[in-house]
Write a protein that holds these residues in place. Sequence first.
Motif, PDB file in Angstrom:
ATOM      1  N   ASN A 254      66.671  16.776  44.761  1.00 41.63           N
ATOM      2  CA  ASN A 254      65.716  15.807  45.296  1.00 41.63           C
ATOM      3  C   ASN A 254      64.343  15.896  44.634  1.00 41.63           C
ATOM      4  N   CYS A 255      64.050  16.997  43.946  1.00 41.73           N
ATOM      5  CA  CYS A 255      62.732  17.147  43.329  1.00 41.73           C
ATOM      6  C   CYS A 255      62.707  16.647  41.890  1.00 41.73           C
ATOM      7  N   MET A 256      63.826  16.086  41.421  1.00 43.14           N
ATOM      8  CA  MET A 256      63.872  15.612  40.036  1.00 43.14           C
ATOM      9  C   MET A 256      64.734  14.367  39.938  1.00 43.14           C
TER      10      MET A 256
ATOM     11  N   HIS B 116      63.298  25.528  41.293  1.00 43.73           N
ATOM     12  CA  HIS B 116      64.687  25.142  41.023  1.00 43.73           C
ATOM     13  C   HIS B 116      65.151  25.730  39.699  1.00 43.73           C
TER      14      HIS B 116
ATOM     15  N   ASP C 124      58.127  22.573  42.912  1.00 42.93           N
ATOM     16  CA  ASP C 124      59.497  22.648  43.429  1.00 42.93           C
ATOM     17  C   ASP C 124      60.505  22.712  42.289  1.00 42.93           C
ATOM     18  N   PHE C 125      60.247  21.958  41.223  1.00 42.47           N
ATOM     19  CA  PHE C 125      61.160  21.962  40.082  1.00 42.47           C
ATOM     20  C   PHE C 125      61.171  23.324  39.382  1.00 42.47           C
TER      21      PHE C 125
ATOM     22  N   ASN D 121      53.815  15.666  41.732  1.00 44.79           N
ATOM     23  CA  ASN D 121      53.727  16.400  43.002  1.00 44.79           C
ATOM     24  C   ASN D 121      54.984  17.226  43.277  1.00 44.79           C
ATOM     25  N   GLN D 122      55.989  17.136  42.421  1.00 45.92           N
ATOM     26  CA  GLN D 122      57.239  17.889  42.577  1.00 45.92           C
ATOM     27  C   GLN D 122      57.382  19.019  41.534  1.00 45.92           C
ATOM     28  N   THR D 123      56.380  19.209  40.690  1.00 47.17           N
ATOM     29  CA  THR D 123      56.480  20.177  39.594  1.00 47.17           C
ATOM     30  C   THR D 123      56.734  21.596  40.100  1.00 47.17           C
TER      31      THR D 123
ATOM     32  N   VAL E 243      60.253  14.532  36.385  1.00 45.85           N
ATOM     33  CA  VAL E 243      59.752  15.177  37.588  1.00 45.85           C
ATOM     34  C   VAL E 243      58.387  14.576  37.903  1.00 45.85           C
ATOM     35  N   GLU E 244      58.246  14.098  39.129  1.00 44.82           N
ATOM     36  CA  GLU E 244      56.944  13.573  39.560  1.00 44.82           C
ATOM     37  C   GLU E 244      55.951  14.727  39.630  1.00 44.82           C
TER      38      GLU E 244
END
Length: 172
Positions: A126-128, A44, A40-41, A36-38, A33-34
């Motif tokens: 898309n977030c991972m 999820h 969102d993950f 900047n996407q943590t 996981v990037e």
Amino acid sequence: MKKIISTIAAIMVTVAITFGQETRYLVFEFIKVESNQTYDFMAHKEFMEKIYQGAINDKKIIGWDLWSLQSGADPSEFQYIAVTYYNNPVSMMSGLDEQDLVKYAMIAYPHMNENQVKQKLEAANNCMDLAQRSYMQQIATSQDSFQFRRGTLASFDLMKAVEGKFQEYEKS
């Protein structure tokens, strides 16, 4: 006559022990996981927990965990591992397809329609980056009843064993 009865009893005990041992089959999904996407993950993860609970209730799987990896000072290639537990290799290889996920999501979130669920699943994917998937069979287990609480630190080793030579591998 005693030999026949003893032999039958020994066979019955062997069969009972063999079938009494529950072999688990596991799918390890290594997730990146990037940074900047943590957030969102994490959303999820909460969404998926209820979906996987539906699969457990339906006996499609026997368990699901999400592990956070900590690699010390160096950033690791993967930050998370999703572990799905199955009770047979056929179910493990089939896994949960999109149709299953949508079905269980609609049960867990009755206020959502099928399109909303599919959009949420797509956004989650898309977030991972599901970088690697490994299929495993549990070949040994401890008799202890470990109770891991959230935040417990643990280490584990993933080892390869040759099919049919598990006993040799466990001894070495």
